[in-house]
Structure formats: structure tokens, C-alpha cells
Design an enzyme around this catalytic site. Structure first.
Site, PDB file in Angstrom:
ATOM      1  N   SER A 150       8.150   3.267   4.375  1.00 16.73           N
ATOM      2  CA  SER A 150       7.103   4.276   4.154  1.00 16.73           C
ATOM      3  C   SER A 150       7.378   5.437   5.089  1.00 16.73           C
ATOM      4  O   SER A 150       8.014   5.258   6.137  1.00 16.73           O
ATOM      5  CB  SER A 150       5.734   3.669   4.483  1.00 16.73           C
ATOM      6  N   TYR A 163      -0.348  -1.823   9.585  1.00 20.46           N
ATOM      7  CA  TYR A 163       0.538  -1.366   8.501  1.00 20.46           C
ATOM      8  C   TYR A 163       1.617  -0.433   9.050  1.00 20.46           C
ATOM      9  O   TYR A 163       2.814  -0.623   8.785  1.00 20.46           O
ATOM     10  CB  TYR A 163      -0.292  -0.639   7.434  1.00 20.46           C
TER      11      TYR A 163
HETATM   12  N1  LIG Z   1       1.644   3.704  -2.982  1.00 16.99           N
HETATM   13  C1  LIG Z   1       2.015   4.469  -1.964  1.00 16.99           C
HETATM   14  O1  LIG Z   1       1.572   5.621  -1.808  1.00 16.99           O
HETATM   15  C2  LIG Z   1       3.008   3.963  -0.954  1.00 16.99           C
HETATM   16  C3  LIG Z   1       3.455   4.817   0.049  1.00 16.99           C
HETATM   17  C4  LIG Z   1       4.390   4.377   0.986  1.00 16.99           C
HETATM   18  C5  LIG Z   1       4.865   3.087   0.904  1.00 16.99           C
HETATM   19  N2  LIG Z   1       4.413   2.260  -0.070  1.00 16.99           N
HETATM   20  C6  LIG Z   1       4.953   0.912  -0.094  1.00 16.99           C
HETATM   21  O2  LIG Z   1       5.385   0.593  -1.407  1.00 16.99           O
HETATM   22  C7  LIG Z   1       5.197  -0.796  -1.653  1.00 16.99           C
HETATM   23  C8  LIG Z   1       4.352  -0.997  -2.897  1.00 16.99           C
HETATM   24  O3  LIG Z   1       3.139  -0.288  -2.730  1.00 16.99           O
HETATM   25  P1  LIG Z   1       2.071  -0.222  -3.917  1.00 16.99           P
HETATM   26  O4  LIG Z   1       1.213   0.947  -3.628  1.00 16.99           O
HETATM   27  O5  LIG Z   1       2.760  -0.338  -5.206  1.00 16.99           O
HETATM   28  O6  LIG Z   1       1.225  -1.565  -3.623  1.00 16.99           O
HETATM   29  P2  LIG Z   1       0.224  -2.363  -4.560  1.00 16.99           P
HETATM   30  O7  LIG Z   1      -0.850  -2.862  -3.639  1.00 16.99           O
HETATM   31  O8  LIG Z   1      -0.179  -1.552  -5.757  1.00 16.99           O
HETATM   32  O9  LIG Z   1       1.091  -3.584  -5.075  1.00 16.99           O
HETATM   33  C9  LIG Z   1       1.552  -4.543  -4.178  1.00 16.99           C
HETATM   34  C10 LIG Z   1       1.966  -5.785  -4.947  1.00 16.99           C
HETATM   35  O10 LIG Z   1       2.402  -6.748  -3.982  1.00 16.99           O
HETATM   36  C11 LIG Z   1       1.788  -7.999  -4.268  1.00 16.99           C
HETATM   37  N3  LIG Z   1       1.675  -8.789  -3.050  1.00 16.99           N
HETATM   38  C12 LIG Z   1       0.792  -8.617  -2.033  1.00 16.99           C
HETATM   39  N4  LIG Z   1       0.981  -9.540  -1.075  1.00 16.99           N
HETATM   40  C13 LIG Z   1       2.000 -10.320  -1.508  1.00 16.99           C
HETATM   41  C14 LIG Z   1       2.658 -11.442  -0.950  1.00 16.99           C
HETATM   42  N5  LIG Z   1       2.278 -11.984   0.204  1.00 16.99           N
HETATM   43  N6  LIG Z   1       3.689 -11.984  -1.635  1.00 16.99           N
HETATM   44  C15 LIG Z   1       4.071 -11.470  -2.839  1.00 16.99           C
HETATM   45  N7  LIG Z   1       3.469 -10.405  -3.412  1.00 16.99           N
HETATM   46  C16 LIG Z   1       2.449  -9.848  -2.751  1.00 16.99           C
HETATM   47  C17 LIG Z   1       0.445  -7.644  -4.893  1.00 16.99           C
HETATM   48  O11 LIG Z   1      -0.088  -8.723  -5.652  1.00 16.99           O
HETATM   49  C18 LIG Z   1       0.807  -6.429  -5.730  1.00 16.99           C
HETATM   50  O12 LIG Z   1       1.240  -6.802  -7.015  1.00 16.99           O
HETATM   51  C19 LIG Z   1       4.584  -1.369  -0.381  1.00 16.99           C
HETATM   52  O13 LIG Z   1       5.621  -1.838   0.461  1.00 16.99           O
HETATM   53  C20 LIG Z   1       3.932  -0.158   0.241  1.00 16.99           C
HETATM   54  O14 LIG Z   1       3.769  -0.291   1.627  1.00 16.99           O
HETATM   55  C21 LIG Z   1       3.505   2.658  -0.999  1.00 16.99           C
END
Ligand SMILES: NC(=O)c1ccc[n+]([C@@H]2O[C@H](COP(=O)([O-])OP(=O)(O)OC[C@H]3O[C@@H](n4cnc5c(N)ncnc54)[C@H](O)[C@@H]3O)[C@@H](O)[C@H]2O)c1
Length: 257
Positions: A150, A163
Site C-alpha cells: 500500500s 494496518y
Molecule cells: N482498496 C484500496 O484502496 C487499497 C489501497 C491500498 C492497498 N490495498 C490492499 O489491497 C488488498 C485488497 O484490498 P481490498 O480493498 O480489495 O480488500 P477487501 O476487504 O475488499 O477484500 C479482502 C479480501 O480478503 C479476504 N480475507 C480477509 N482476511 C482473510 C484471511 N485471513 N485469509 C484469507 N482471506 C482473507 C476477505 O474475505 C476479502 O475477500 C489488501 O492487501 C489491501 O491492504 C487496498
């Protein structure tokens, strides 16, 4: 020829959001995809990732996996190899957050976030590496790891202490693995998304958070999951050769400002 023809990939957290977009893009480019998640229903609603891939004629498998559990991660990789024969790309994407600052964070919240976002990534990297080392290289690469970090692994995540700390750790974990396993022909890179709109309900889409992200992002729109999927496609493919240890920003210029 599709870009990921004959490649086998695991994507953690692929039921929803960025992981789902990566899994769909990978399957669309010919990869066999293992969807590893605790739940199968997308947080943003709609049909499951498995159903979407299979409806499009792609090859996929869903394996219920909590990445903070070593036995589950061990079984995930074993099941992948049993089903598809090898593992080419491990996409570590699943993560959680608490939206708590230092004082608000309880020891239990700290342990859970670190348990998933750092220990879980460690387990997935380690188990994937064990598998890679049993495989012959294809086009000079034995296997690829992509860790979703991130921009908040480099600058503080306002009001989300565990986080932000976990994401900083993932950036360093990526460099460490890239250096230690270059001789093994294993490539390890990270992707650092900026603000990506996923459609899931909750604090990620509250107006203050969106307003803050818009002010920080030079590009005139916020990100979409497919923006990240494109970067993951490049890093998971043979197009990315001699690229290892990087943290590829997909952030509309957030970190350039
Ligand atoms: N969305 C953003 O703006 C953003 C920005 C920077 C980084 N990220 C990173 O991108 C990645 C995905 O983010 P997102 O927004 O799609 O998240 P999200 O919350 O929409 O989806 C996360 C998924 O991970 C699954 N999950 C949670 N805990 C788990 C576990 N212990 N084992 C297996 N699966 C598990 C959830 O069920 C879900 O399907 C993450 O690493 C997040 O930190 C997202």
C-alpha cells in the site's frame, strides 16, 4: 497467445475487491487460478469469483483458507499442486484493518492484523517458496511472488496504526525475499495501490476518507480494481523479466506529490 497461458496462480482474498479483479484478469489471460479466501461471497455483492471465471470458460478452484493459519496455507499450496501440477505465481492480497490509532488499538486487534497482514504473508511466501524450489524454471524463473502492499507502507495511514505498520513490513519482506532468493530464480515484487474504490460497504468509502484520498491523488479520478490487476498481470507474466524487489506504485501519483 494469452499472456498467462499455462500459468498456475494462487490469489489470496480473491473473493472480493482487488483480489477478485486480479483473479478475473489472470483467468482471462489463460491462467488457472486458485481463489483462497475465508468466504466465497464477494463483499461488494454479485456472483462469486469462481462462478465468474467458470462462466467465462476459465479454470479455477476455490479453497477455503485463513492465511493466518499455517496448516491452512500448507494445505492450500498442496491442493493447488495436486489439482494443477505446479505453482507459478503467488499473489498475496488478503488483508484486514481496524481503523484504530495507537491508543485505540487493543492487543487483540494488533495481534489479529499482524497475524493476517504480516504473519499470513510470511506463511504464504514461505510455503510458495518451498514449492518453487521443487520446480524446474520456466523462461529462467522458478516462481513469482506478488505482495500487495500500500502507499500506506511508505507514508502513515491516518488513524490506522496496525494496518500501516503491517504494510511497511510487507514492503521490506518483499525486498528481503527478492535478495535472498534471486539465486533460486524466484522473483518477488510488491504492488502499492493508492486509493482504489471496490464497492464494498464500510469506512473505506465514507465521505471523509474519499475526500482525503481525492486531495492526495493528482490523477483526476480514484483507482479501480482493474488498475491494480493490470500491474499484477505484468508482474505475474514473462514480460516482467529482471524485475525483482520493487514496490510498484499504482496510486494515481499519490506518492509522487
Ligand atoms: N482498496 C484500496 O484502496 C487499497 C489501497 C491500498 C492497498 N490495498 C490492499 O489491497 C488488498 C485488497 O484490498 P481490498 O480493498 O480489495 O480488500 P477487501 O476487504 O475488499 O477484500 C479482502 C479480501 O480478503 C479476504 N480475507 C480477509 N482476511 C482473510 C484471511 N485471513 N485469509 C484469507 N482471506 C482473507 C476477505 O474475505 C476479502 O475477500 C489488501 O492487501 C489491501 O491492504 C487496498
Amino acid at each position: 497467445m494469452p499472456i498467462l497461458q499455462n500459468k498456475i496462480a494462487i490469489v489470496t482474498g480473491a473473493s472480493s475487491g482487488l483480489g477478485r479483479a486480479i483473479a478475473l484478469r489472470y483467468a482471462g489471460e489463460g491462467a488457472s487460478v486458485v481463489i483462497a479466501d475465508t468466504i466465497e461471497t464477494p463483499l461488494e455483492g454479485g456472483e462469486s469469483t469462481l462462478e465468474r471465471i467458470r462462466a467465462g470458460g476459465g479454470k479455477a478452484l476455490f479453497v477455503t483458507t485463513d492465511i493466518s493459519d499455517w496448516d491452512a496455507v500448507d494445505a492450500l499450496v498442496s491442493e493447488t499442486v495436486k489439482h494443477f501440477g505446479r505453482l507459478d505465481v503467488m499473489v498475496n492480497n488478503a488483508a484486514i484493518y481496524t481503523s484504530t490509532n495507537l491508543l485505540e488499538t487493543t492487543p487483540e486487534q494488533w495481534a489479529r492484523v499482524i497475524g493476517v497482514n504480516l504473519t499470513g504473508f510470511f506463511y504464504c511466501c514461505k510455503r510458495a517458496m518451498q514449492q518453487f524450489l521443487t520446480q524446474e524454471p520456466v523462461n529462467d524463473v522458478r516462481g513469482r511472488i506478488i505482495n500487495i502492499s500500500s502507499q500506506h507502507g511508505m507514508v502513515a495511514c491516518p488513524g490506522d496504526f496496525p494496518y500501516g505498520v503491517s504494510k511497511g513490513g510487507i514492503v521490506q519482506m518483499t525486498r528481503q525475499i527478492a535478495v535472498d532468493h534471486a539465486d533460486d530464480l524466484v522473483v518477488c515484487n510488491a504492488i502499492a495501490p493508492g486509493k482504489i474504490i471496490t464497492g464494498k460497504p464500510g469506512v473505506a468509502n465514507d465521505p471523509d476518507s474519499l475526500d482525503y484520498s481525492r486531495r492526495r491523488t493528482p490523477w483526476p479520478r480514484l483507482g479501480a480494481p482493474d488498475d491494480v490487476a493490470g500491474a499484477a498481470l505484468f508482474l505475474g507474466s514473462d514480460m516482467a523479466s529482471y524485475v525483482t524487489g520493487i514496490n510498484l506504485m499504482v496510486d494515481g501519483g499519490w506518492m509522487a506529490g
